[in-house]
Design a protein around this motif. Structure first.
Motif, PDB file in Angstrom:
ATOM      1  N   SER B  46       0.784  -1.229   0.000  1.00 18.56           N
ATOM      2  CA  SER B  46       0.000   0.000   0.000  1.00 18.56           C
ATOM      3  C   SER B  46       0.823   1.290   0.000  1.00 18.56           C
ATOM      4  CB  SER B  46      -0.987  -0.009   1.168  1.00 18.56           C
ATOM      5  OG  SER B  46      -0.300  -0.033   2.383  1.00 18.56           O
ATOM      6  N   VAL B  79      -6.046  -0.682  -0.857  1.00 15.43           N
ATOM      7  CA  VAL B  79      -6.792  -0.682   0.408  1.00 15.43           C
ATOM      8  C   VAL B  79      -8.142  -1.386   0.223  1.00 15.43           C
ATOM      9  CG1 VAL B  79      -7.896   0.797   2.113  1.00 15.43           C
ATOM     10  CG2 VAL B  79      -5.645   1.374   1.266  1.00 15.43           C
ATOM     11  N   PHE B 111      -4.294   0.362   8.371  1.00 16.71           N
ATOM     12  CA  PHE B 111      -4.241   1.419   7.362  1.00 16.71           C
ATOM     13  C   PHE B 111      -4.290   2.795   8.004  1.00 16.71           C
ATOM     14  CE2 PHE B 111      -5.693  -1.941   4.366  1.00 16.71           C
ATOM     15  CZ  PHE B 111      -4.545  -1.920   3.607  1.00 16.71           C
TER      16      PHE B 111
END
Lengths: 157, 132
Positions: B46, B79, B111
């Protein structure tokens, strides 16, 4: 208690004008990848050919190619006010964008066709794969629109 | 010292998130299915698009950039994939829905931690994070 919310002025403490491109990118990413995960889910749930014909995946692939084509040219290139001329210039950008939008609309229409022609009219017991194909293409289509028109190119200067 | 405090609190957040992920995998009432560990790939992937875009784009007066926006788009995709994978596992009856909920909670915490990392260390220059 009545004055509690008056101190929270969200529109002033965060400058939404500068964040506009970021928000549009995030929204487009959520739409696009949610669409693909919907079809992955349908393919995992119904691996049989009679439940979910594998050739229906072509629809989403075309929509993805259209997504890339639409967003590969900037609005400035289409209007002709970019500094550099490409290999075909403004006309090439317009034709490219035209073909891209045609593929995008075509895949959206084709997904509706799959839903109705392949599932609803045939009165199959399982309609969910058709709905998944339709939602996948709708999400990718609107993700492309948000990514193309939600951003402003004034922030790039 | 602000950097140290932020670093410690962020690493605490990362540990909490990984704990939720491992709980979703390892609890015996969830049949000890370790399939959700595949979201670890998404955790690692990510930050990569944004780091590439930040090194590629010279920080001039422009507030935004097409390359950065593409990176944000791809990051959002990673995500969303991290959230979609356990849901598909649960719908395919590979894992139970309770394990899926634990993994989703872990996803949210991890996240948020990664986002906090970029917010804390991405802006100030004295930590020399940007010289990477």
């Amino acid at each position: 208690m009545s004055g509690f919310l008056e101190t929270m002025r969200c529109s002033e403490c965060v400058d939404w004008g500068e964040k506009r491109n970021t928000i549009a990118s995030v929204a487009a990413g959520v739409l696009f990848f949610t669409g693909w995960w919907i079809i992955i889910d349908a393919a995992v749930k119904y691996p049989q050919m009679e439940d979910f014909n594998h050739s229906y995946h072509a629809c989403g692939v075309i929509a993805t190619i259209a997504f890339l084509m639409i967003n590969a040219v900037s609005n400035g290139q289409v209007r002709g006010d970019s500094y550099s001329e490409g290999c075909l210039g403004q006309t090439g950008a317009r034709i490219w964008l035209f073909i891209g939008f045609m593929m995008a609309f075509g895949s959206l229409i084709a997904s509706m066709w799959i839903l109705f022609g392949g599932y609803v009219v045939k009165e199959k017991p399982l309609v969910y794969p058709g709905i998944a194909v339709f939602f996948q293409n709708a999400f990718i289509f609107f993700g492309g629109l948000v990514f193309k028109f939600g951003r402003t190119e004034d922030l790039w200067q | 010292m602000a950097g140290i405090k932020a670093l410690i609190s962020l690493s605490f957040g990362g540990a909490i998130g990984l704990m939720f992920l491992m709980l979703g995998c390892a609890l015996p009432q969830y049949n000890s299915q370790y399939w959700p560990l595949f979201v670890l790939f998404f955790y690692i992937l990510s930050p990569i698009p944004y780091c590439i875009a930040r090194r590629l784009v010279d920080e001039t007066d422009a507030t935004s950039n097409a390359c950065k926006e593409l990176a944000i788009f791809l990051t959002t995709g990673i995500v969303v994939s991290a959230f979609g994978l356990p849901i598909v596992f649960a719908r395919a009856q590979l894992i139970l829905w309770g394990a899926c909920a634990l993994v989703l909670t872990g996803n949210t915490v991890i996240f948020a931690t990664i986002l906090g990392f970029f917010l804390v260390f991405g802006s100030n220059d004295d930590f020399s994070w940007q010289q990477w």
